[in-house]
Scaffold this active site. Structure first.
Site, PDB file in Angstrom:
ATOM      1  N   HIS A 109       0.837  -1.200   0.000  1.00 50.66           N
ATOM      2  CA  HIS A 109       0.000   0.000   0.000  1.00 50.66           C
ATOM      3  C   HIS A 109       0.878   1.259   0.000  1.00 50.66           C
ATOM      4  CE1 HIS A 109      -3.414  -2.588   0.989  1.00 50.66           C
ATOM      5  NE2 HIS A 109      -4.203  -1.545   0.790  1.00 50.66           N
ATOM      6  N   HIS A 148       1.495  -3.975   9.414  1.00 47.37           N
ATOM      7  CA  HIS A 148       2.871  -3.670   9.008  1.00 47.37           C
ATOM      8  C   HIS A 148       3.663  -3.068  10.150  1.00 47.37           C
ATOM      9  CE1 HIS A 148       2.873  -4.555   4.756  1.00 47.37           C
ATOM     10  NE2 HIS A 148       1.693  -3.963   4.634  1.00 47.37           N
TER      11      HIS A 148
END
Length: 172
Positions: A109, A148
């Site tokens: 992303h 993440h």
């Protein structure tokens, strides 16, 4: 010793950021993260191609080439590093979203958002601050959502900037 120290710092920073979202409504963060899923990039590129005669077509071609380069490199890096996501590796932690795959390094992303921000900044410099701020928030959202580590976001940023720079140097 240095790698162990960096990993500890990365994990500690992850926990500090993730704790900000525990037992909170994360719909806004989830929405922000979803703006980095890729659909918005296509819409922006198509609109610029259709309605912006000065740079729109070149912007679209640069972005298409950049994503065609970034995606296989991103997949290769994921398979090479095989870093487990924090939500799968750390104890007592549940992500606020279901990740699209099982590995965390680099953040796709963030890579895609930074790539788009870099291309926007090149062709439309007056939107640079907005574009880079949005990309940074995409990266932060991925940590806040528990999928993440901060270093995954840094790696995604570096990947996005590198591929955007290469694509701009070829087409821009």
């Amino acid at each position: 010793m240095l790698i162990k120290s960096l990993t500890k710092y990365d994990t500690d920073l992850f926990y500090r950021l993730y704790k900000l979202t525990q037992k909170r409504d994360c719909r806004g963060i989830i929405w922000l993260s979803k703006t980095g899923d890729g659909y918005l990039y296509l819409v922006i590129g198509a609109l610029l191609w259709a309605f912006e005669p000065e740079h729109g077509e070149l912007f679209l071609y640069t972005a298409l080439m950049a994503y065609a380069l970034e995606l296989p490199i991103y997949v290769l890096l994921k398979k090479m590093f095989k870093r487990p996501r924090p939500c799968d590796f750390l104890m007592n932690l549940t992500a606020h979203v279901t990740p699209s795959d099982k590995f965390s390094l680099p953040s796709g992303h963030t890579a895609a958002a930074t790539l788009m921000a870099s291309i926007v900044a090149h062709y439309y410099p007056s939107f640079a601050v907005l574009a880079y701020s949005w990309a940074a928030l995409i990266g932060l959202s991925r940590v806040l959502l528990g999928v993440h580590y901060p270093s995954d976001v840094i790696a995604g940023t570096l990947l996005g900037v590198t591929i955007a720079t290469l694509s701009i140097s070829i087409l821009g």
